[in-house]
Design an enzyme around this catalytic site. Structure first.
Site, PDB file in Angstrom:
ATOM      1  N   SER A 193       0.819  -1.223   0.000  1.00  0.00           N
ATOM      2  CA  SER A 193       0.000   0.000   0.000  1.00  0.00           C
ATOM      3  C   SER A 193       0.845   1.262   0.000  1.00  0.00           C
ATOM      4  O   SER A 193       1.588   1.515   0.942  1.00  0.00           O
ATOM      5  CB  SER A 193      -0.867   0.075   1.259  1.00  0.00           C
ATOM      6  OG  SER A 193      -1.733  -0.997   1.317  1.00  0.00           O
ATOM      7  N   HIS A 243      -4.090   0.642  -4.737  1.00  0.00           N
ATOM      8  CA  HIS A 243      -3.361  -0.592  -5.072  1.00  0.00           C
ATOM      9  C   HIS A 243      -3.396  -0.869  -6.579  1.00  0.00           C
ATOM     10  O   HIS A 243      -3.764  -1.958  -6.989  1.00  0.00           O
ATOM     11  CB  HIS A 243      -4.000  -1.812  -4.389  1.00  0.00           C
ATOM     12  CG  HIS A 243      -3.792  -1.913  -2.926  1.00  0.00           C
ATOM     13  ND1 HIS A 243      -3.010  -2.885  -2.348  1.00  0.00           N
ATOM     14  CD2 HIS A 243      -4.278  -1.187  -1.911  1.00  0.00           C
ATOM     15  CE1 HIS A 243      -3.034  -2.737  -1.047  1.00  0.00           C
ATOM     16  NE2 HIS A 243      -3.810  -1.720  -0.743  1.00  0.00           N
ATOM     17  N   HIS A 284      -5.500  -9.284  -2.546  1.00  0.00           N
ATOM     18  CA  HIS A 284      -5.591  -9.762  -1.169  1.00  0.00           C
ATOM     19  C   HIS A 284      -6.653 -10.835  -1.038  1.00  0.00           C
ATOM     20  O   HIS A 284      -7.632 -10.863  -1.789  1.00  0.00           O
ATOM     21  CB  HIS A 284      -5.948  -8.609  -0.233  1.00  0.00           C
ATOM     22  CG  HIS A 284      -4.974  -7.485  -0.234  1.00  0.00           C
ATOM     23  ND1 HIS A 284      -4.983  -6.507  -1.204  1.00  0.00           N
ATOM     24  CD2 HIS A 284      -3.958  -7.193   0.612  1.00  0.00           C
ATOM     25  CE1 HIS A 284      -3.999  -5.653  -0.957  1.00  0.00           C
ATOM     26  NE2 HIS A 284      -3.362  -6.044   0.141  1.00  0.00           N
ATOM     27  N   TYR A 306      -8.819 -10.945   1.270  1.00  0.00           N
ATOM     28  CA  TYR A 306     -10.104 -10.364   1.678  1.00  0.00           C
ATOM     29  C   TYR A 306     -10.933  -9.842   0.509  1.00  0.00           C
ATOM     30  O   TYR A 306     -12.109  -9.555   0.650  1.00  0.00           O
ATOM     31  CB  TYR A 306      -9.922  -9.256   2.729  1.00  0.00           C
ATOM     32  CG  TYR A 306      -9.115  -8.058   2.268  1.00  0.00           C
ATOM     33  CD1 TYR A 306      -9.661  -7.120   1.405  1.00  0.00           C
ATOM     34  CD2 TYR A 306      -7.820  -7.877   2.719  1.00  0.00           C
ATOM     35  CE1 TYR A 306      -8.928  -6.029   0.983  1.00  0.00           C
ATOM     36  CE2 TYR A 306      -7.076  -6.783   2.304  1.00  0.00           C
ATOM     37  CZ  TYR A 306      -7.639  -5.866   1.440  1.00  0.00           C
ATOM     38  OH  TYR A 306      -6.899  -4.799   1.025  1.00  0.00           O
ATOM     39  N   GLU A 307     -10.315  -9.703  -0.661  1.00  0.00           N
ATOM     40  CA  GLU A 307     -11.075  -9.275  -1.826  1.00  0.00           C
ATOM     41  C   GLU A 307     -11.911 -10.423  -2.384  1.00  0.00           C
ATOM     42  O   GLU A 307     -12.701 -10.232  -3.303  1.00  0.00           O
ATOM     43  CB  GLU A 307     -10.132  -8.760  -2.913  1.00  0.00           C
ATOM     44  CG  GLU A 307      -9.417  -7.485  -2.527  1.00  0.00           C
ATOM     45  CD  GLU A 307      -8.368  -7.092  -3.557  1.00  0.00           C
ATOM     46  OE1 GLU A 307      -8.753  -6.603  -4.629  1.00  0.00           O
ATOM     47  OE2 GLU A 307      -7.166  -7.300  -3.295  1.00  0.00           O
ATOM     48  N   ALA A 334       2.005  -2.430   4.391  1.00  0.00           N
ATOM     49  CA  ALA A 334       1.590  -1.516   5.458  1.00  0.00           C
ATOM     50  C   ALA A 334       0.968  -2.389   6.531  1.00  0.00           C
ATOM     51  O   ALA A 334       0.222  -3.308   6.225  1.00  0.00           O
ATOM     52  CB  ALA A 334       0.576  -0.530   4.918  1.00  0.00           C
ATOM     53  N   MET A 391      -2.805  -7.740   6.444  1.00  0.00           N
ATOM     54  CA  MET A 391      -3.691  -8.606   5.657  1.00  0.00           C
ATOM     55  C   MET A 391      -3.041  -9.122   4.379  1.00  0.00           C
ATOM     56  O   MET A 391      -3.741  -9.453   3.414  1.00  0.00           O
ATOM     57  CB  MET A 391      -4.961  -7.825   5.303  1.00  0.00           C
ATOM     58  CG  MET A 391      -5.678  -7.229   6.512  1.00  0.00           C
ATOM     59  SD  MET A 391      -7.019  -6.161   5.984  1.00  0.00           S
ATOM     60  CE  MET A 391      -7.379  -5.282   7.513  1.00  0.00           C
ATOM     61  N   SER A 392      -1.718  -9.186   4.360  1.00  0.00           N
ATOM     62  CA  SER A 392      -1.051  -9.639   3.121  1.00  0.00           C
ATOM     63  C   SER A 392       0.235 -10.373   3.460  1.00  0.00           C
ATOM     64  O   SER A 392       0.427 -10.824   4.586  1.00  0.00           O
ATOM     65  CB  SER A 392      -0.731  -8.422   2.248  1.00  0.00           C
ATOM     66  OG  SER A 392       0.264  -7.632   2.853  1.00  0.00           O
ATOM     67  N   ASN A 397      -0.290   2.503  11.655  1.00  0.00           N
ATOM     68  CA  ASN A 397      -1.179   2.882  12.763  1.00  0.00           C
ATOM     69  C   ASN A 397      -0.817   2.019  13.956  1.00  0.00           C
ATOM     70  O   ASN A 397      -0.187   0.974  13.814  1.00  0.00           O
ATOM     71  CB  ASN A 397      -2.656   2.711  12.380  1.00  0.00           C
ATOM     72  CG  ASN A 397      -2.950   1.303  11.893  1.00  0.00           C
ATOM     73  OD1 ASN A 397      -3.105   0.390  12.678  1.00  0.00           O
ATOM     74  ND2 ASN A 397      -3.004   1.129  10.592  1.00  0.00           N
ATOM     75  N   HIS A 445      -8.413   3.530   6.637  1.00  0.00           N
ATOM     76  CA  HIS A 445      -7.639   3.288   5.417  1.00  0.00           C
ATOM     77  C   HIS A 445      -6.894   4.546   4.957  1.00  0.00           C
ATOM     78  O   HIS A 445      -5.760   4.456   4.467  1.00  0.00           O
ATOM     79  CB  HIS A 445      -8.568   2.766   4.320  1.00  0.00           C
ATOM     80  CG  HIS A 445      -7.842   2.276   3.111  1.00  0.00           C
ATOM     81  ND1 HIS A 445      -6.908   1.248   3.179  1.00  0.00           N
ATOM     82  CD2 HIS A 445      -7.875   2.675   1.822  1.00  0.00           C
ATOM     83  CE1 HIS A 445      -6.405   1.052   1.963  1.00  0.00           C
ATOM     84  NE2 HIS A 445      -6.982   1.896   1.132  1.00  0.00           N
TER      85      HIS A 445
HETATM   86  N1  ADE Z   1      -2.806  -2.701   7.602  1.00  0.00           N
HETATM   87  C1  ADE Z   1      -2.513  -1.504   8.111  1.00  0.00           C
HETATM   88  N2  ADE Z   1      -2.918  -1.416   9.374  1.00  0.00           N
HETATM   89  C2  ADE Z   1      -3.484  -2.602   9.673  1.00  0.00           C
HETATM   90  C3  ADE Z   1      -4.097  -3.124  10.821  1.00  0.00           C
HETATM   91  N3  ADE Z   1      -4.223  -2.405  11.924  1.00  0.00           N
HETATM   92  N4  ADE Z   1      -4.562  -4.376  10.781  1.00  0.00           N
HETATM   93  C4  ADE Z   1      -4.438  -5.085   9.674  1.00  0.00           C
HETATM   94  N5  ADE Z   1      -3.902  -4.657   8.556  1.00  0.00           N
HETATM   95  C5  ADE Z   1      -3.418  -3.417   8.555  1.00  0.00           C
END
Ligand code: ADE
Length: 314
Positions: free
Chosen positions: A35, A68, A92, A94-95, A122, A228-229, A252, A286
């Protein structure tokens, strides 16, 4: 099935190779850009350069996430003009893609002759020592989905790529990790506003971000970052014998305190607006993920470029 995925990956690799100038025909390194980390692609502007959107490449699934864009770039990097493949944008789980689709481009890279994979993503920070904008060199992972059967190597083994029961204890190449830290020092990035760490990445399916309780669980399990990747690609890359180095950009901070119904004494006696402020603290979103990516992307890209300039040309 497994043999089909090998055949498809071979076909795709062959169709790409047919269009390549000879100087780009055998890339040794592939870089998967996470990302907001695709800026590396713009640093390759000299010929020979080959660029195709995923839509133009046979069998490659297209990403649907904003930020993306999916494209593949081949070019040369560094003073030794190392031929590299850049993958900007990934699909991903999740898509709604299958694990086969998520990892297809990794298999294509293997068929193109790639032996080293650099993966960026990310991720959310779980380790309380991490700040937003820090970079984590992964040294291990928790494949939560995989442990319960959602695994990219599920099904008949693709013997053409690797063995049935591949070890993962050495997935994160020690030598490449060392090179990453050396490059970080050589670039004096330590003096800047971010730090570099080594840590464990926890793979979750998404697409919702974790609850507070889930964050605490992941931390308890030994995770430093969550995302998530990456893990599916790494497993498939490792299965086929590639060396791997992976970087997470902390975008984050996951909150590890208990929630409003938990045992957090701080919230008792808060009025409505204080409670709202409290609950929005650390809430993943996001936009924030993309913003932190933009800020730190330059350092991450400099790091990768510096590492590549020190790669031996096989
Ligand atoms: N990608 C970026 N921040 C994330 C989070 N907190 N959980 C999962 N995937 C993320």
């Amino acid at each position: 099935t497994a043999s089909l995925s090998f055949e498809y990956a071979q076909n795709t690799a062959a169709s790409i190779r047919k269009q390549l100038p000879s100087t780009l025909c055998d890339p040794q390194v592939a870089i998967i850009c996470g990302s907001g980390l695709g800026g590396l692609a713009d640093t390759i502007h000299e010929a020979p350069r080959f660029e195709k959107s995923y839509a133009e490449i046979v069998h490659v699934p297209l990403s649907s996430v904003p930020g993306h864009e999916g494209k593949l770039i081949l070019g040369q990097m560094g003073p030794k003009k190392l031929p590299v493949v850049l993958l900007v944008g990934r699909v991903h789980f999740y898509e709604g893609y299958t694990m086969d689709q998520v990892t297809f481009i990794t298999r294509v890279c293997r068929c193109l002759g790639v032996t080293t994979m650099i993966v960026t993503n990310a991720a959310g920070g779980l380790n309380p020592n991490y700040n937003v904008g820090d970079i984590v060199v992964l040294n291990d992972h928790l494949n939560l989905a995989g442990l319960v059967g959602v695994h990219p190597l599920l099904g008949p083994n693709a013997d053409d790529f690797g063995t049935r029961f591949p070890p993962m204890s050495d997935a994160y190449d020690l030598e490449l990790r060392r090179m990453a830290h050396q490059s970080w020092r050589a670039l004096s990035l330590d003096e800047g506003k971010r730090r570099i760490h080594e840590g464990v990445y926890s793979f979750v399916g998404g697409p919702s971000y974790e609850t507070r309780a889930e964050c605490r669980m992941l931390r308890l399990l030994g995770a430093d970052v969550v995302g998530m990747s990456t893990v599916p690609e790494i497993i498939v890359a490792r299965h086929s014998g590639m060396r791997i180095v992976a970087f997470s950009l902390v975008t984050n901070n996951a909150i590890l305190e208990a929630g409003p119904r938990g045992d957090d004494p701080e919230i008792r006696g808060m009025d409505k607006s204080q409670l709202e402020e409290y609950l929005s603290r650390g809430r993943a979103n996001h936009e924030e993920v993309l913003e932190a990516g933009r800020e730190a992307a330059k350092d991450m890209q400099a790091l990768v470029r510096h590492m590549i300039s020190n790669f031996p040309h096989e």
